[in-house]
Motif scaffolding. Sequence first.
Motif, mmCIF file in Angstrom:
data_model
loop_
_atom_site.group_PDB
_atom_site.id
_atom_site.type_symbol
_atom_site.label_atom_id
_atom_site.label_comp_id
_atom_site.label_asym_id
_atom_site.label_seq_id
_atom_site.Cartn_x
_atom_site.Cartn_y
_atom_site.Cartn_z
ATOM 1 N N VAL A 72 -25.720 -22.592 59.824
ATOM 2 C CA VAL A 72 -27.095 -22.021 59.084
ATOM 3 C C VAL A 72 -27.479 -23.588 58.915
ATOM 4 N N SER A 149 -33.094 -13.656 58.404
ATOM 5 C CA SER A 149 -31.567 -13.611 58.164
ATOM 6 C C SER A 149 -31.467 -14.409 56.846
ATOM 7 N N ALA A 151 -28.858 -16.322 54.154
ATOM 8 C CA ALA A 151 -27.332 -16.804 53.993
ATOM 9 C C ALA A 151 -27.422 -17.395 52.404
ATOM 10 N N ILE A 177 -20.024 -17.754 50.984
ATOM 11 C CA ILE A 177 -21.301 -17.452 51.779
ATOM 12 C C ILE A 177 -21.284 -15.943 51.838
ATOM 13 N N ALA A 179 -24.149 -13.143 53.381
ATOM 14 C CA ALA A 179 -25.075 -12.793 54.440
ATOM 15 C C ALA A 179 -25.564 -11.435 54.579
ATOM 16 N N GLY A 199 -19.778 -11.579 54.100
ATOM 17 C CA GLY A 199 -19.550 -12.657 53.528
ATOM 18 C C GLY A 199 -18.119 -12.847 52.864
#
Length: 239
Positions: A72, A149, A151, A177, A179, A199
């Motif tokens: 990412v 997306s 994150a 994280i 996501a 995550g």
Amino acid sequence: MEKYHPARYPLIKASVEAASSRVNWRMRELAMLHGANSQRFKQGATSLVAEETPNGISFKRSQKFKNAIDSVHAFWKEQGSVLFDINSLAEVDASDLDHGRLTEFGMPAPHFYLHFGEEPGFHLERQPSVFIDGVYMMTVPKGGRNGFSLAFVTNEAGWEERSERTYGEEMEAAGRIAAAWVAFDEPISGTLRRRAIAGEPAVTSDPTMDRVVNEMDAMIGRLCAAEHAGTFTYAVTRH
């Protein structure tokens, strides 16, 4: 600038690599001292692993999530390193995204990082020293639909003066994280509430994650409002 996750992440990676080197060196020392195939080496190696992964830390899981954040962060850099600070938008009225769709609003950039910091108070209830620090948002198509997306990443209170940690602790911190993916024609908060967020369980299952989800519409609405007002290109929100 190191208060921002994208600027701080190279330091996080360096800490992980330093901890890894330290463990590898200790393993080599044990092998040289006892012989790599000896029972004493195996006992020492087992003790070292336990020492470096305290409190039930799942090294394999942390490695998986750290790899995701590596990707990412690298993509964010490749796409222009755009960063916005939500705390610089305090005086901007939000566009109404409660029942809207992203397609109805102008987004500030196709790929960007939105910084929350400690100011909104997104501290994890079960681990109060850790807070949800911001979110990387990247335009990514999925299943023939265009969307973002997301994150979410974390930081820790007092991170500037953090003491040396074990390899497992460094990996755990690097790999926190959460996501998800949201289509442009879907409400952000409502969609995230309906779908499971993937995550690190310590983040995704914490009640604070629900708070962040509930506030995403308003925060993205403030970004859109700032852009509509023509203030984004040169505003202090962009860093």
